[in-house]
Structures are given as C-alpha cells and as structure tokens.
Enzyme design. Structure first.
Site, PDB file in Angstrom:
ATOM      1  N   VAL A   1      -4.366  30.603  18.426  1.00 31.66           N
ATOM      2  CA  VAL A   1      -5.548  31.711  19.278  1.00 31.66           C
ATOM      3  C   VAL A   1      -6.394  31.660  17.869  1.00 31.66           C
ATOM      4  CG1 VAL A   1      -4.820  32.158  21.392  1.00 31.66           C
ATOM      5  CG2 VAL A   1      -4.387  33.432  19.010  1.00 31.66           C
TER       6      VAL A   1
ATOM      7  N   TYR B   1       7.018  39.740  13.584  1.00 31.27           N
ATOM      8  CA  TYR B   1       6.593  38.542  13.668  1.00 31.27           C
ATOM      9  C   TYR B   1       4.437  38.781  14.027  1.00 31.27           C
ATOM     10  CZ  TYR B   1       4.097  36.005  18.321  1.00 31.27           C
ATOM     11  OH  TYR B   1       3.764  35.342  19.234  1.00 31.27           O
TER      12      TYR B   1
ATOM     13  N   SER C   1       0.312  31.127  16.877  1.00 31.38           N
ATOM     14  CA  SER C   1       0.915  30.415  17.056  1.00 31.38           C
ATOM     15  C   SER C   1       1.889  29.513  16.127  1.00 31.38           C
ATOM     16  CB  SER C   1       0.983  30.017  18.875  1.00 31.38           C
ATOM     17  OG  SER C   1       1.352  31.066  19.305  1.00 31.38           O
TER      18      SER C   1
END
Length: 595
Positions: free
Chosen positions: A258, A188, A64
């Site tokens: 993460v 993504y 992220s």
C-alpha cells in the site's frame, strides 16, 4: 549508445504518466499525503544490471512487499514443515487485511495476507540477535545496501493498526503465535516501515529471480528451497483478491504494497519493480499494475511463455582482427585492417533468445566503444528466438543506425522475422563485408584494386622489368565464367595462375561439405602450392563472378628453365617467398576457423 530497453521503458513511463486513477493509501496517516504524480520503473537482471526510469531514487515504505522476504527468512530459520504447521499456502480470495483464518485451527490462509505475515514474523528466530535487526539485515542484504526504518511511519502504523492488533491477539488465541503478540506485532509494523526506493525493490526481486543469490554481491540471501516456496505463494496469493486476474494477464509471481510499490519476478531472468502511490481497490498501484501488464506482454515475460532459464546467450565477442576472413589482401590493405579492424566486432550468440539473454546481448552491444562502427551478430548457434528478442534486435539496429553505425546478421537457419535486416549465410561473408567496408572508408582505391597488370603483382616484386616482360610473354590469357571450377584436388601441377580481374575461392571437402580456405582477388596468384608435397593440387579453385587470368603453364615454365635458367631461378625464388609469406599468415590465423 542508449539501450533499446532504456528507450522502451522511457516511452512506457511517459505514456503511463497520463494514467491518473487511484488514491494514495489513507489508512496510515503518515502516508496519506503521498504525491500521486511520482512514478518509477526499475528492472534488474540476474547479473545485476538495472534499467530505471522516473523517480527511482525516491524512498517510500516497503509495506506488504516485506511479506515474501520475511516469509523466506522464517522458512530458512525453522524449515518448511514447521512453517506449514502455522501458515497455510492456499489463496484466500480476500482483501489483504481480512481475517482468513482456518476454522478450528486458526491457521492463516497464506503468508501474504496480514494475518499470515504477522504469524510469519513470530516464527523468525529472536535469539542470536533481536528479531527486527535480523529482518532489516535480511532486507538490506537482498537490496544490496543498508536500509533504514522510518520512525514516523512506524509510529503511525502502531497508532492506527487496530485491525492488525486484533489479528495478532486472535492468532495468539489459537496458539499460532505462542508468545506475547505485542512484540511480534511491533516487529511486523517495523518490517512494513522499512524505507526502500524502486531500485532497491528491483534488486530484491532480482535476488528472488536469481535463486536467492544477490546478483551484485553474490551473497546467498536465502536458500533455493525458500525461494521456490516463496515464489509459489507469491504466484497464487501475492496480489490478494486480484490474484487470478493478475496471473492471467501478467503471469509473474508478484507482491504489491500500500506504500505504492510493486514487485514481480521472472525466475532465472529478471526482477521488476514499480512505484506509484495511487492505489486501486485491491490496494495495488494503478500504474504499477498497468506497467506490469504492458511489460509482461511486450517482453514475453508471462511464465507460460518464458519458462526456460534466462542466461547470457553471448558465446564469444571479439573484433575482426582476431577472426579475419579468408580473403587474401595486399600488404598495404592488411596493414590498414590491422589498424582499423577493432572498429568491427563479432558477437557470437548461442541457445534460445528469450528476454534475459537478448537483454544481455543488447546491453553488451550498447556499451561498445563509440569507435566500433560495424557489428556482426552471429546467430548460427541460436536454436529459437522469441518475439521480444526480434523486436529488441530490430530496435538495436535502429539505435546503431541513428549513430551512423551498422549491424548485420549471420544466420544459416533463417529466422524469418529478421529477414528485413542485412544477413549473410556465413561468418566469413560477413567479415569480408566488414573488411571491405573498412578498406573503402579508410583506404584508397589502390588497396583493393579491381584490376592489376602482371608487372604490379606482389609475387613478382623481387624481379626486374626485363624478367617480368619475359614471363608475361610466355603466359596464356584466359577468361572464365562465374562458378567454373578451375583446379581440382589431385591434379598435377598445371602452372601459376595470375588473377588480373575478379575473384576465386579455394576450398576442400570435409565430411562431404565444402570448407572455404581463401578468397583470392586481383593481384594474387594460385597453383604454385601444388609443387609442394606430392606435387598435386590440394584444393578446389572456383571462379566467383567473371574472371580474367594469365597463366604461366607448366610447359612454359619448363621452356623457361631450359632456355633461361637464371630468370627461372629468380622467378621460383620470388614465388616461393610469396607462398611462404601466405602460408605463414594462414597458420597464424588458423586458431580462428571461419566456416
């Protein structure tokens, strides 16, 4: 010499290694077995210097932390207004993978949650080059090196990313994503699977801190407008449902991932990156959060305290041969100082001493050649000093002392927290201390004699013993107390003064303030310059400590000229020669006035 910042980070790293809470992320099989013992901290300044400790070269997936950089790319591609129509800028208060879509419009709350990040990728242009190639190039340019995709993590993301796939199709149903969501989702997943190390992340964070310019390459990676918006959203949304606690305790725009990485940005000053794969309940690195809290508190980085831009506070830097004191030395002493003067350096500071500026000074001093023994920090132009700057200066002094070197300060305006260090009220006093120290270390006692007989004065060296004996017989002896003014500007020529023991300073008044010209000690003369110009004394001469003089008065010189003109002529030639030598030296040094 090891920087105090390196020492601080090493101590913090060792301390936080004992923090073993948390678990590596289990949602992506390829990352589930990450070694929780791995831990790295890297800090990059806006001029490109990186401090690092621990496993800083170990690669892991960016996850992220990709989101703010993808967001900035989309902002630069289509503009703020166009992005805002698709993605809001409000904190969601939810976990990173919550739906958090606005009722009715389907607009994601912000670009830091997964829904907003997927929408962000859909907005990045896919025409001139494949979208992911542009994303990877953007990340790489910010990091300062070519980054690579992990095929195994990408495959694992694609295999297990069911919730993200559902979010993508939900976004498509609201026309937030206007095309087939599958390619967008794959890009993504790829963006999250880019491999970085902690130093890469520190440089990427420093690029944000530097207004979008990569600190080492100078490449403008993203616009200042995109950086401003990105940092704003990172501040309120980057740490998801822990954002409030984070901004209160740490006070920096930040983003966690993460994969175990975490970045924080102090605009204008520094980018911080931490890696440790054990995560807390919010999906952030346990050690990363703890280290960020400590660094922010210890280094005064909370945005409320560090709102001003960090810039180098070094105004100038040179050794004392470029800026000698006003003290007049014998020829032998002057030659020794010319040879060894590079062992004493002056670092002149200006502005506010916050973290980044102080760091640049500490780094410069730490990188001085080991031959530099004496360091003078000139703080006269420093306006304000932060607590972390005080601690860094004290630590720098201790590091230098451990290596047998010495640091002193010059501060007219006393910063009380620094009073424990040796301070001088003027740079001239500090330089004179440095010169005396070097003369004592590398010379003998004759270089700076404490007491001199008339026959040993350099000014009388051209004369023979008979002439000197005659001159001394005409001299008057005088002992003067400390602080007494011996000569004042405007007085007529009063004779030539020979300093047998002690010191005097010569000065003039400028704008009502005394400005020192020279310090004269045993073996030197004064008073003869009054014979030039209008024949008047031009400086004030003041005793420093107890002073022992012999004076060849104007009346005695007149007697000598009448009774023995040959000796008088030889005397004046010797005095003129010495005075000319001193005036020439003063002109040579006048480019470096010391007030």
């Amino acid at each position: 010499m090891r920087s105090p910042i390196d020492s601080y980070l090493a101590d913090l790293h060792a301390e936080l290694l004992d923090l073993t809470a948390g678990t590596p992320y289990q949602g992506i099989p390829a990352m589930a077995d990450a070694d929780p013992s791995k831990f790295a901290i890297a800090m990059a300044t806006v001029d490109g210097h990186v401090y690092r400790i621990g496993d800083a070269d170990l690669e892991f997936s960016i996850q992220s932390i990709s989101k703010p950089f993808s967001y900035a790319l989309a902002l630069d591609d289509i503009g703020l207004d166009a992005v805002d129509t698709k993605i809001d800028v409000e904190p969601s208060g939810d976990a990173f993978n919550e739906i958090s879509l606005a009722r009715g419009s389907g607009r994601p709350a912000n670009a830091m949650i997964n829904a907003g990040a997927i929408a962000t990728v859909s907005l990045i242009r896919n025409t001139d080059a494949p979208r992911f190639e542009r994303i990877l190039e953007h990340f790489s340019t910010a990091a300062g090196r070519r980054l690579e995709l992990s095929d195994s993590i990408f495959a694992s993301e694609a295999l297990t990313g069911h919730r993200n796939r559902a979010l993508a199709y939900l976004l498509r149903s609201f026309d937030i994503i206007e095309t087939d969501p599958s390619p967008v989702l794959e890009d993504y997943f790829r963006a999250c699977s880019v491999m970085v190390n902690t130093q890469d992340l520190a440089m990427m964070a420093a690029t944000l801190a530097n207004g979008g310019t990569q600190p080492r390459t100078g490449v403008q990676v993203m616009s200042k407008e995109a950086v401003q918006r990105t940092l704003s959203v990172m501040t309120t949304c980057g740490m998801y449902d822990d954002a409030g606690a984070w901004i209160s305790a740490v006070g920096l725009p930040a983003k966690s991932g993460v994969g175990g990485g975490l970045i924080a940005v102090l605009p204008g000053q520094v980018g911080l990156a931490i890696y440790s794969p054990a995560l807390d309940l919010h999906g952030s690195s346990v050690r990363g959060v703890a280290a960020s809290e400590r660094i922010s508190a210890d280094m005064g980085m909370h945005f409320v305290r560090a709102a001003r831009l960090g810039r180098s506070v070094i105004r100038d830097h040179f050794d004392i041969t470029d800026a000698p004191s006003y003290t007049r030395y014998t020829d032998a002493a002057s030659k020794l100082l010319a040879e060894y003067g590079e062992r004493a350096h002056i670092v002149e500071l200006a502005g506010d001493l916050l973290f980044a500026g102080t760091e640049s000074m500490v780094r410069e001093v730490s990188e001085l050649d080991p031959s530099v023994e004496l360091v003078i920090l000139d703080l006269r132009r420093v306006d304000d000093i932060d607590r972390i700057a005080v601690e860094m200066i004290h630590q720098l002094g201790r590091e230098l002392e451990a290596e047998g070197r010495t640091m002193v300060l010059v501060q007219e305006k006393i910063f009380e927290p620094l009073e424990s260090l040796r301070c001088f009220p003027s740079r001239n006093d500090a330089v004179e201390w440095a010169e005396t120290t070097l003369l004592q270390r590398y010379g003998d006692g004759d270089l700076v004699p404490s007491e001199v007989s008339v026959c040993d004065f350099a000014a009388l060296a051209p004369l023979d013993a008979v002439d000197i004996d005659l001159l001394e017989s005409l001299m008057e002896e005088s002992r003067i107390e400390d602080g007494r003014i011996i000569r004042r500007p405007g007085q007529e020529f009063g004779g030539v003064y020979f300093i047998l023991k002690g010191k005097v300073v010569t000065s003039t008044l400028q704008n009502g303030k005394p400005v020192r010209h020279a310090t004269l000690s045993a073996g030197m003369t004064f008073g003869e310059i009054a014979l030039g110009g209008e024949g008047e004394q031009t400086t004030r001469v003041t005793a420093v400590g107890r002073l022992h003089l012999k004076v060849l008065s104007a009346a005695s010189i007149a007697t000598l000229e009448a009774d023995d003109p040959g000796t008088a002529l030889r005397f004046w030639k010797a005095v003129a020669r010495d005075a000319y030598t001193r005036v020439e030296a003063n002109i040579k040094d006048s480019n470096f006035p010391l007030h």
